[in-house]
Each structure stands twice: as C-alpha cells, then as structure tokens.
Motif scaffolding. Sequence first.
Motif, PDB file in Angstrom:
ATOM      1  N   GLU A 115      29.856  36.866  54.252  1.00  0.00           N
ATOM      2  CA  GLU A 115      31.483  36.748  54.599  1.00  0.00           C
ATOM      3  C   GLU A 115      30.938  37.492  56.207  1.00  0.00           C
ATOM      4  OE1 GLU A 115      33.843  35.366  53.953  1.00  0.00           O
ATOM      5  OE2 GLU A 115      33.490  34.493  51.869  1.00  0.00           O
ATOM      6  N   THR A 116      30.901  36.048  56.987  1.00  0.00           N
ATOM      7  CA  THR A 116      30.194  36.493  58.257  1.00  0.00           C
ATOM      8  C   THR A 116      31.866  36.052  59.358  1.00  0.00           C
ATOM      9  OG1 THR A 116      29.931  34.169  58.704  1.00  0.00           O
ATOM     10  CG2 THR A 116      28.559  35.662  57.958  1.00  0.00           C
ATOM     11  N   MET A 117      31.655  36.929  60.600  1.00  0.00           N
ATOM     12  CA  MET A 117      32.476  36.889  61.645  1.00  0.00           C
ATOM     13  C   MET A 117      33.766  37.143  61.152  1.00  0.00           C
ATOM     14  SD  MET A 117      31.069  33.767  63.605  1.00  0.00           S
ATOM     15  CE  MET A 117      32.099  33.784  65.028  1.00  0.00           C
ATOM     16  N   CYS A 118      33.923  38.641  60.628  1.00  0.00           N
ATOM     17  CA  CYS A 118      35.211  38.730  59.452  1.00  0.00           C
ATOM     18  C   CYS A 118      35.753  40.028  59.238  1.00  0.00           C
ATOM     19  CB  CYS A 118      35.641  37.816  58.184  1.00  0.00           C
ATOM     20  SG  CYS A 118      34.473  38.570  57.076  1.00  0.00           S
ATOM     21  N   GLU A 119      36.656  40.690  59.457  1.00  0.00           N
ATOM     22  CA  GLU A 119      36.906  41.935  59.197  1.00  0.00           C
ATOM     23  C   GLU A 119      37.765  42.501  58.023  1.00  0.00           C
ATOM     24  OE1 GLU A 119      37.155  44.838  62.806  1.00  0.00           O
ATOM     25  OE2 GLU A 119      37.033  42.666  63.649  1.00  0.00           O
ATOM     26  N   VAL A 120      38.010  43.541  58.111  1.00  0.00           N
ATOM     27  CA  VAL A 120      39.177  44.160  56.805  1.00  0.00           C
ATOM     28  C   VAL A 120      40.278  43.614  57.183  1.00  0.00           C
ATOM     29  CG1 VAL A 120      40.065  45.795  55.365  1.00  0.00           C
ATOM     30  CG2 VAL A 120      37.433  45.548  55.611  1.00  0.00           C
ATOM     31  N   LYS A 121      41.912  42.337  57.101  1.00  0.00           N
ATOM     32  CA  LYS A 121      43.055  42.728  57.322  1.00  0.00           C
ATOM     33  C   LYS A 121      43.957  43.691  56.788  1.00  0.00           C
ATOM     34  CE  LYS A 121      46.453  39.548  58.292  1.00  0.00           C
ATOM     35  NZ  LYS A 121      46.603  37.767  57.815  1.00  0.00           N
ATOM     36  N   LYS A 122      43.795  44.143  55.145  1.00  0.00           N
ATOM     37  CA  LYS A 122      44.139  44.801  54.510  1.00  0.00           C
ATOM     38  C   LYS A 122      43.393  45.335  53.433  1.00  0.00           C
ATOM     39  CE  LYS A 122      49.356  45.076  53.341  1.00  0.00           C
ATOM     40  NZ  LYS A 122      50.711  44.884  52.816  1.00  0.00           N
ATOM     41  N   ILE A 123      43.795  45.953  52.531  1.00  0.00           N
ATOM     42  CA  ILE A 123      43.608  46.673  51.833  1.00  0.00           C
ATOM     43  C   ILE A 123      44.811  47.140  50.685  1.00  0.00           C
ATOM     44  CG2 ILE A 123      42.228  48.802  50.212  1.00  0.00           C
ATOM     45  CD1 ILE A 123      41.078  49.104  53.044  1.00  0.00           C
ATOM     46  N   TYR A 124      44.723  46.478  49.390  1.00  0.00           N
ATOM     47  CA  TYR A 124      45.773  46.408  48.399  1.00  0.00           C
ATOM     48  C   TYR A 124      44.866  46.985  46.983  1.00  0.00           C
ATOM     49  CZ  TYR A 124      47.884  42.519  50.981  1.00  0.00           C
ATOM     50  OH  TYR A 124      47.772  41.576  51.642  1.00  0.00           O
ATOM     51  N   LEU A 125      45.844  48.423  46.606  1.00  0.00           N
ATOM     52  CA  LEU A 125      45.633  48.527  45.293  1.00  0.00           C
ATOM     53  C   LEU A 125      46.245  47.805  44.574  1.00  0.00           C
ATOM     54  CD1 LEU A 125      46.968  53.052  45.690  1.00  0.00           C
ATOM     55  CD2 LEU A 125      44.455  51.476  46.158  1.00  0.00           C
ATOM     56  N   GLN A 126      45.656  48.299  42.334  1.00  0.00           N
ATOM     57  CA  GLN A 126      45.705  47.361  42.175  1.00  0.00           C
ATOM     58  C   GLN A 126      47.725  46.457  42.339  1.00  0.00           C
ATOM     59  OE1 GLN A 126      45.856  47.677  37.328  1.00  0.00           O
ATOM     60  NE2 GLN A 126      43.850  46.980  37.689  1.00  0.00           N
ATOM     61  N   GLU A 127      48.592  47.386  41.754  1.00  0.00           N
ATOM     62  CA  GLU A 127      50.226  47.487  41.775  1.00  0.00           C
ATOM     63  C   GLU A 127      50.363  46.308  42.813  1.00  0.00           C
ATOM     64  OE1 GLU A 127      54.229  47.396  39.806  1.00  0.00           O
ATOM     65  OE2 GLU A 127      51.658  47.503  38.989  1.00  0.00           O
ATOM     66  N   GLU A 128      50.317  47.596  43.903  1.00  0.00           N
ATOM     67  CA  GLU A 128      50.089  46.809  45.260  1.00  0.00           C
ATOM     68  C   GLU A 128      50.653  44.869  45.481  1.00  0.00           C
ATOM     69  OE1 GLU A 128      50.296  49.915  48.827  1.00  0.00           O
ATOM     70  OE2 GLU A 128      48.314  48.787  48.170  1.00  0.00           O
ATOM     71  N   PHE A 129      48.778  45.314  45.251  1.00  0.00           N
ATOM     72  CA  PHE A 129      48.405  44.015  44.910  1.00  0.00           C
ATOM     73  C   PHE A 129      48.692  42.362  43.913  1.00  0.00           C
ATOM     74  CE2 PHE A 129      45.710  39.797  43.759  1.00  0.00           C
ATOM     75  CZ  PHE A 129      45.166  39.037  45.029  1.00  0.00           C
ATOM     76  N   ARG A 130      49.626  42.839  42.788  1.00  0.00           N
ATOM     77  CA  ARG A 130      50.424  41.746  42.264  1.00  0.00           C
ATOM     78  C   ARG A 130      52.004  42.481  42.280  1.00  0.00           C
ATOM     79  NH1 ARG A 130      54.515  43.286  38.388  1.00  0.00           N
ATOM     80  NH2 ARG A 130      54.671  44.972  38.803  1.00  0.00           N
ATOM     81  N   ILE A 131      52.376  43.026  42.527  1.00  0.00           N
ATOM     82  CA  ILE A 131      54.043  42.862  43.809  1.00  0.00           C
ATOM     83  C   ILE A 131      53.623  41.411  44.927  1.00  0.00           C
ATOM     84  CG2 ILE A 131      55.981  43.894  45.285  1.00  0.00           C
ATOM     85  CD1 ILE A 131      54.659  46.189  43.339  1.00  0.00           C
ATOM     86  N   SER A 132      52.269  41.615  45.192  1.00  0.00           N
ATOM     87  CA  SER A 132      52.463  40.904  46.045  1.00  0.00           C
ATOM     88  C   SER A 132      52.474  39.699  46.111  1.00  0.00           C
ATOM     89  CB  SER A 132      51.615  40.627  47.399  1.00  0.00           C
ATOM     90  OG  SER A 132      50.013  40.427  46.936  1.00  0.00           O
ATOM     91  N   GLU A 133      51.986  38.812  45.019  1.00  0.00           N
ATOM     92  CA  GLU A 133      52.015  37.865  44.757  1.00  0.00           C
ATOM     93  C   GLU A 133      50.730  37.171  45.403  1.00  0.00           C
ATOM     94  OE1 GLU A 133      55.772  35.976  44.426  1.00  0.00           O
ATOM     95  OE2 GLU A 133      56.327  36.737  42.283  1.00  0.00           O
ATOM     96  N   LYS A 134      49.945  37.272  45.341  1.00  0.00           N
ATOM     97  CA  LYS A 134      48.694  36.623  46.465  1.00  0.00           C
ATOM     98  C   LYS A 134      47.652  36.442  45.554  1.00  0.00           C
ATOM     99  CE  LYS A 134      49.309  38.734  50.693  1.00  0.00           C
ATOM    100  NZ  LYS A 134      49.676  37.578  51.908  1.00  0.00           N
ATOM    101  N   LYS A 135      46.740  35.598  45.359  1.00  0.00           N
ATOM    102  CA  LYS A 135      45.867  34.834  44.929  1.00  0.00           C
ATOM    103  C   LYS A 135      43.885  35.327  45.548  1.00  0.00           C
ATOM    104  CE  LYS A 135      48.817  32.772  41.999  1.00  0.00           C
ATOM    105  NZ  LYS A 135      48.780  33.193  40.623  1.00  0.00           N
ATOM    106  N   SER A 136      43.950  36.366  44.434  1.00  0.00           N
ATOM    107  CA  SER A 136      42.193  36.564  44.518  1.00  0.00           C
ATOM    108  C   SER A 136      41.090  35.228  44.685  1.00  0.00           C
ATOM    109  CB  SER A 136      41.480  37.731  44.250  1.00  0.00           C
ATOM    110  OG  SER A 136      41.691  38.232  42.719  1.00  0.00           O
ATOM    111  N   LEU A 137      40.023  35.762  44.924  1.00  0.00           N
ATOM    112  CA  LEU A 137      38.997  34.396  45.324  1.00  0.00           C
ATOM    113  C   LEU A 137      38.003  35.384  44.005  1.00  0.00           C
ATOM    114  CD1 LEU A 137      37.871  33.116  48.132  1.00  0.00           C
ATOM    115  CD2 LEU A 137      40.317  31.800  46.898  1.00  0.00           C
ATOM    116  N   THR A 138      37.417  34.089  43.386  1.00  0.00           N
ATOM    117  CA  THR A 138      35.609  34.667  41.926  1.00  0.00           C
ATOM    118  C   THR A 138      35.376  34.745  42.681  1.00  0.00           C
ATOM    119  OG1 THR A 138      35.793  32.214  41.973  1.00  0.00           O
ATOM    120  CG2 THR A 138      37.178  33.751  40.030  1.00  0.00           C
ATOM    121  N   PHE A 139      33.692  34.954  42.758  1.00  0.00           N
ATOM    122  CA  PHE A 139      32.809  35.444  43.553  1.00  0.00           C
ATOM    123  C   PHE A 139      32.027  33.635  43.992  1.00  0.00           C
ATOM    124  CE2 PHE A 139      28.380  36.029  44.066  1.00  0.00           C
ATOM    125  CZ  PHE A 139      28.272  37.985  45.140  1.00  0.00           C
TER     126      PHE A 139
END
Length: 472
Positions: free
Chosen positions: A274-298
């Motif tokens: 992944e080029t031309m980008c940086e880390v915006k936020k890091i979520y632990l497992q429970e934090e991510f579940r609560i956020s209801e966001k979606k992650s991508l497959t490889f």
Amino acid sequence: MQTFPASHCSRQTTKSMEAPCSPPTAGKFVVVGGGIAGVTCAEQLAINFPSEDILLITASPVIKAVTNFKQVSKVLEEFDVEEQPSTMLENRFPNIKVIESGVKQLKSKEHCVLTEDGNQHIYKKLCLCAGAKPKLICEGNPYVLGIRDTDSAQEFQKQLTKAKRIMIIGNGGIALELVYEIEGCEVIWVIKDKAIGNTFFDAGAAEFLTSKLIDEKPEAKIAQKRTRYTTEGRKKETQARASAGNVGSALGPDWHEGLDLKGTKEFSHKIHIETMCEVKKIYLQEEFRISEKKSLTFPRDHHDQSVTTDKEIWPVYVELTNEKIYGCDFIVSATGVTPNTEPFLCGNNFDVGEDGGLKVDDHMHTSLPDIYAAGDICTAAWHPSPVWQQVVLLGKYNAQGLGSNHELLLRCTKGQEYIKAVLQNGRMMGAVLIGETDLEETFENLILNQMNLSAYGEDLLDPNIDIEDYFD
C-alpha cells in the motif's frame, strides 16, 4: 542553533546525594556503546594508544565487531558484522576493559560518566556511540513491535511463528529486509512514498526490486558461517533493562540470518504493498467490533483493486489514510529511529541537529570539549563534498540537489542487474548499482576525479564495452 541547557532535564538530580567526581587528570579514554561505531572506536584507540587504558561502557552483554574487512576502493569498504562476547574484545586488546552497564548521567564539566551500576568513570576523552532507539508509531500497544537489537529481533521471530498475517510500516532498510525474508505469512507493507526503498534508490530501481520481492525465493539458503552469540540465559536481566528503556546495540547487516522468519502458512511469498499512505488509527479487536467498520481481505495479486470484506477475526486492525482497513496478527513499526541522547543532554550544552542527534564536525568532535560522537547518535554538521551523500550508494545517486541540469544513463537486465549513472555537465555525480556489476570502483573513481565523459555518451553503459578496463 539548538542547544540543551541544564534546565532541559526530564528529571532533576540532587547533587548532594552523589559523590563528587574526581579531578579529570586521572581520566581514561572512555567509549559509550557496544555497537559497530563504539567497538571500532575502542579498537582503534587501543591500537594507536597501547599504553592508555580504554574503557568501553555497553548496556548489552554482547558487542558488535567488524570482521573480514576489505578496502574495495578509495572510499568504498566491505566488511561483515559479528556478534561477540565482550571477553573476546578484552582478550584481543589487553588495554580495553568492558563495563556492562547503561549510562545514568554525563557530567561534562567534571569529565565524569555515571553508570547505572552505581559507579563513576573519569575520562580524558569521551566518545559517545550509544546509537538510537526505534521510533514506534504507537507506544505501549502490545501488538506493535519495533526491531532494533538482538532481543527485539528474537521477540519478532517468536511472534511470527504464530502469525497468519502481519503489517509492516516503513520504507527503510529493516522493512526491506523483512519483506523479502518472511515466508509463510501474508505481509501487508505500508509505505508513505510512491515506491519502495525511497531512502536508498529511485523509482526505476524500486520497480526492478519489487519484482524480486514478489517472485518465489530460491529454496536453499546459504549457511551462516560466522559464529553467533545470543543473550540466552540472561533473559531476566535483559527484560529488566528493556523495561527501563535501555536498548541494545543496533542489528548488523545480516541480522536476520539464523532467525527462522516463517509464519504458519505453507507458501513462500505473499506481499501486498500500500503506497502513499500512513497509519490513521489502530484498533484492538473489541474496539474494532464496536466501531462496526469493515476490514478488507488480502488482495489476490499486486494489482488487485477489488474490495472484499474480510470474515476473519484479527487481534488488531489498522486503518490507513487511504481509508483502507486491514486486520492482522501484529504490526511491525519500522519507521526509523531516534538518536539515543537522553542520558547525555541533561546539564550539558550540546549543539543538537534537527534529527535530534549530537552535531559533530569532520573530526567527529561535538560542541563540548573532549567529547566526540559516532554512529546513529550523531549528526554530520560539516559542509559536505559536492558528491558526498550519507547513504550506502554512490554520490548523488538520485540527483540530490542537482536540479534539472543533469542527465541519466540506464541499463537494466530484468532479474540480473540495474545500473544508473547520474551525469552533470558531462561528469559523473552519482550511480546506482544493483547486481554483480563489478563497476563499484570504476564509478567511484569517475565520481571522485570528475573526468569529463561527454565524448562517450550512451556508450558509457554499453554492455559490449568493458568500461572497467577502459577507465582502469
């Protein structure tokens, strides 16, 4: 000019509780740091001043020594780096004594170094080679690892044996080596630049090397012939030092040899960049579940643009500035280092560079009397040569500072070699050489002697012309 006076102390020291240092007339040559810079400095002092006592202070039970040194050309050198117990250094040089302790404080006016073991050491001349520590993207997160010394590299190997996917942040030397060496684990490589290895080479060389990264690696590895020493048996002491913020000496160029960098999966390479980008936020497992966001497959291949929601549950999730989110087992923060100056700044008026390193002149002398510095802890403050660049490649290899008044000559054989010459007014100013080109000494000499090459034009890189003999 940036200086750090006595008021810039992170902690106050009560002088009445400490024994005063002895007069500086009783001093020795003292070197702080057991890495390549510190050990080489101590060795050279021992050779040139055989009647003087040399004291090497290091927080690590092993030191880094230069072996198999070879002078390739006038300024190009080739050598191996070997981990050794400190007793080997003392055996080779009877006038060197190694003190295994971190530095607590420097009292430059009194020519005195206080160590964490409670002792104090008076110096006539002092060389600070304490290196640097990792610049982590997130402090205190158990899923964010930094790799700097032998112990952190071993911790990384331990975590990797249980991993199915990791994310590597950064575009420097350690990131490049990791991405190539890791097997049996999906690797998502996040870089803020347009191309890999931006610190070291141009986009053309990056494209050449990207194909090598993605290709399957040869099965057999060359055996590591040099003896390696570890800190096994001293783990509790090492962990105590680590928790106190101390860092071991930097990893050598073959630091990954002897480490089994293999994950849980049965494949060689699987890398997505992944080029031309940086880390915006890091979520632990429970934090991510609560956020209801979606992650991508490889992604299925290097150019895959499809968006598929990942059903896997991961320990940690990373949201990037390009709005993509990936889950992984852990994150490697390979985003550079910070000079390890903290024990030396308090109460001492050092001139400090923009990168936080101690400024040194062309004799490696700091702004304070009788104190020198070398390695990652220092910043070169002298006016450099027009063709000098503080990197591992030749000259102005990426046309640094030359403006538009330059030309490039390229020769590339896929999978074998990549050669670039940077010329200005007919004179070679820099070069990139990847592969077994045997042109290092020739190109270095052409850069140093500034011979006018206008008459040769593109024939300079003609594979049918042996320019090594021509300019010998």
